[in-house]
Write a protein that holds these residues in place. Structure first.
Motif, PDB file in Angstrom:
ATOM      1  N   LEU A 186      45.361   1.622  39.637  1.00  0.00           N
ATOM      2  CA  LEU A 186      44.039   1.847  39.043  1.00  0.00           C
ATOM      3  C   LEU A 186      43.189   0.580  39.202  1.00  0.00           C
ATOM      4  O   LEU A 186      42.728   0.004  38.215  1.00  0.00           O
ATOM      5  N   PRO A 187      42.946   0.127  40.421  1.00  0.00           N
ATOM      6  CA  PRO A 187      42.312  -1.177  40.617  1.00  0.00           C
ATOM      7  C   PRO A 187      40.889  -1.274  40.075  1.00  0.00           C
ATOM      8  O   PRO A 187      40.452  -2.361  39.682  1.00  0.00           O
ATOM      9  N   ILE A 188      40.169  -0.161  40.035  1.00  0.00           N
ATOM     10  CA  ILE A 188      38.774  -0.223  39.607  1.00  0.00           C
ATOM     11  C   ILE A 188      38.634  -0.048  38.097  1.00  0.00           C
ATOM     12  O   ILE A 188      37.745  -0.632  37.475  1.00  0.00           O
ATOM     13  N   VAL A 189      39.512   0.740  37.472  1.00  0.00           N
ATOM     14  CA  VAL A 189      39.395   0.998  36.036  1.00  0.00           C
ATOM     15  C   VAL A 189      40.533   0.348  35.242  1.00  0.00           C
ATOM     16  O   VAL A 189      40.763   0.690  34.090  1.00  0.00           O
ATOM     17  N   GLN A 190      41.217  -0.628  35.862  1.00  0.00           N
ATOM     18  CA  GLN A 190      42.347  -1.240  35.172  1.00  0.00           C
ATOM     19  C   GLN A 190      41.907  -2.023  33.936  1.00  0.00           C
ATOM     20  O   GLN A 190      42.682  -2.195  32.992  1.00  0.00           O
ATOM     21  N   ASP A 191      40.658  -2.472  33.894  1.00  0.00           N
ATOM     22  CA  ASP A 191      40.170  -3.204  32.724  1.00  0.00           C
ATOM     23  C   ASP A 191      40.140  -2.304  31.493  1.00  0.00           C
ATOM     24  O   ASP A 191      40.661  -2.659  30.430  1.00  0.00           O
ATOM     25  N   LEU A 192      39.548  -1.113  31.635  1.00  0.00           N
ATOM     26  CA  LEU A 192      39.522  -0.156  30.531  1.00  0.00           C
ATOM     27  C   LEU A 192      40.931   0.264  30.153  1.00  0.00           C
ATOM     28  O   LEU A 192      41.265   0.367  28.969  1.00  0.00           O
ATOM     29  N   GLY A 235      39.682   7.509  40.653  1.00  0.00           N
ATOM     30  CA  GLY A 235      40.362   6.648  39.690  1.00  0.00           C
ATOM     31  C   GLY A 235      39.949   6.952  38.267  1.00  0.00           C
ATOM     32  O   GLY A 235      40.775   6.927  37.345  1.00  0.00           O
ATOM     33  N   ASP A 236      38.669   7.247  38.070  1.00  0.00           N
ATOM     34  CA  ASP A 236      38.182   7.621  36.744  1.00  0.00           C
ATOM     35  C   ASP A 236      38.901   8.855  36.222  1.00  0.00           C
ATOM     36  O   ASP A 236      39.334   8.911  35.070  1.00  0.00           O
ATOM     37  N   ARG A 237      39.015   9.863  37.072  1.00  0.00           N
ATOM     38  CA  ARG A 237      39.647  11.116  36.649  1.00  0.00           C
ATOM     39  C   ARG A 237      41.134  10.922  36.365  1.00  0.00           C
ATOM     40  O   ARG A 237      41.674  11.484  35.411  1.00  0.00           O
ATOM     41  N   GLU A 238      41.796  10.134  37.213  1.00  0.00           N
ATOM     42  CA  GLU A 238      43.218   9.901  37.007  1.00  0.00           C
ATOM     43  C   GLU A 238      43.458   9.176  35.691  1.00  0.00           C
ATOM     44  O   GLU A 238      44.351   9.550  34.921  1.00  0.00           O
ATOM     45  N   TYR A 239      42.647   8.156  35.411  1.00  0.00           N
ATOM     46  CA  TYR A 239      42.869   7.457  34.142  1.00  0.00           C
ATOM     47  C   TYR A 239      42.459   8.327  32.955  1.00  0.00           C
ATOM     48  O   TYR A 239      43.099   8.268  31.900  1.00  0.00           O
ATOM     49  N   ALA A 289      29.910  15.568  43.411  1.00  0.00           N
ATOM     50  CA  ALA A 289      29.712  16.896  42.815  1.00  0.00           C
ATOM     51  C   ALA A 289      30.947  17.322  42.037  1.00  0.00           C
ATOM     52  O   ALA A 289      30.851  17.883  40.936  1.00  0.00           O
ATOM     53  N   ARG A 290      32.114  17.063  42.592  1.00  0.00           N
ATOM     54  CA  ARG A 290      33.355  17.418  41.895  1.00  0.00           C
ATOM     55  C   ARG A 290      33.451  16.685  40.568  1.00  0.00           C
ATOM     56  O   ARG A 290      33.845  17.267  39.545  1.00  0.00           O
ATOM     57  N   HIS A 291      33.089  15.396  40.584  1.00  0.00           N
ATOM     58  CA  HIS A 291      33.202  14.621  39.355  1.00  0.00           C
ATOM     59  C   HIS A 291      32.171  15.046  38.319  1.00  0.00           C
ATOM     60  O   HIS A 291      32.456  15.125  37.127  1.00  0.00           O
ATOM     61  N   ALA A 292      30.969  15.355  38.781  1.00  0.00           N
ATOM     62  CA  ALA A 292      29.905  15.732  37.853  1.00  0.00           C
ATOM     63  C   ALA A 292      30.135  17.108  37.225  1.00  0.00           C
ATOM     64  O   ALA A 292      29.886  17.303  36.031  1.00  0.00           O
TER      65      ALA A 292
END
Length: 295
Positions: A186-192, A235-239, A289-292
């Motif tokens: 999760l390299p981009i959202v690892q902080d959260l 990454g957002d969805r996985e976390y 679109a998938r994420h939104a």
């Protein structure tokens, strides 16, 4: 008690020098600075640190490139003081930063995390305010005018509704951050993810509204690059899936719902969709679109 400031480095040498200069310019001299160079291919960086005659400044270079997550772990493992910061190598401390966080730690010694006031700057150092920052500050971030301690499910709901933290500005109690680990993959959202793991274990955060930090957001950042083609959202969805499960197991149903809905993240994707359509980037169109609109 010195503030342990770590800079995991990989990036523009000029911006790194600006970051270091902001540490040297602190009004409160009670700090230690350690830069951990992740084998960046530029010999001038080592030469630059050789010119700094200040015993509080340490420069180390990894023998091989470890990657950002492993370099974060290195920073945590090498901390020797009660309070530590993992400062971005392109961000800027305002002159009062050390004083603000050390005072907050003295006033709230049980708080595991300190979030000082932050302004956002661009590549040139100009103060900017994006739509995403404005939405988070107005709708999900704390509305306090004095230092305030946040914890438990209310804090989790707030963070999962829209991550309003600015990771490089956070000060951590060293013993508290060592109770968790950075998640792989999760390299981009690892902080959260790391802060949420702390909150789930009972950690508290003190929000200090005093402006003390400049967070640099520019087009060449890792998060900006992944937003351009939509891969950030995977990454957002996985976390979100992981966080929803952790919160549900703890009985934090409101927090689990916030993770599933993730409305600010969906809104962000929606604002990027027109640009993706205009560019005719099929991959970006599908991803945003998938994420939104997806489940």
């Amino acid at each position: 008690m010195p503030l342990d400031i770590f800079v995991p480095y990989w990036g523009d040498p000029a911006l790194l020098k600006e970051t270091v200069a902001s540490v040297l310019a602190q009004e409160n001299p009670d700090w230690l600075l350690t830069v951990i160079d992740d084998c960046y291919p530029d010999p001038t960086v080592r030469e630059y640190f050789a010119t700094i005659d200040d015993e509080r400044v340490t420069y180390k270079r990894n023998e091989t490139n470890k990657g950002i997550t492993e370099n974060y772990r290195t920073c945590v493992s090498q901390a020797s003081e009660e309070l530590m910061v993992i400062l971005g190598c392109d961000d800027v401390l305002l002159p009062n930063y050390v004083d603000v966080v050390l005072r907050a730690h003295a006033d709230f010694p049980d708080a595991s995390v300190i979030q000082p006031g932050v302004q956002v700057i661009d590549e040139t150092g100009r103060v900017v305010r994006s739509l995403a920052d404005s939405v988070k500050r107005k709708f999900v971030g704390p509305k306090t005018t004095s230092p305030t301690v946040l914890a438990g499910e209310p804090l989790a709901v707030s963070l999962l509704g829209g991550n309003w933290l600015y990771w490089p500005s956070l000060a951590f109690r060293t013993d508290a951050i060592r109770q968790v680990n950075f998640r792989d993959g999760l390299p981009i959202v690892q902080d959260l993810a790391l802060v949420m793991d702390m909150v789930l274990q009972g950690a508290s955060l003190v929000h200090v509204p005093t402006l003390a930090f400049s967070y640099r957001r520019h087009s060449e950042s890792a998060s900006a690059a992944t937003l351009s083609d939509g891969t950030r959202f995977a990454g957002d969805r996985e976390y979100a899936r992981i966080a929803a499960g952790l919160c549900r197991d703890k009985g934090w149903n409101k927090a689990a719902a916030a993770a599933r809905i993730r409305w600010t993240s969906r809104l962000h994707a929606l604002t990027l969709l027109p640009a993706a359509v205009f560019s005719r980037n099929t991959k970006a169109i599908r991803a945003t679109a998938r994420h939104a609109f997806g489940s």
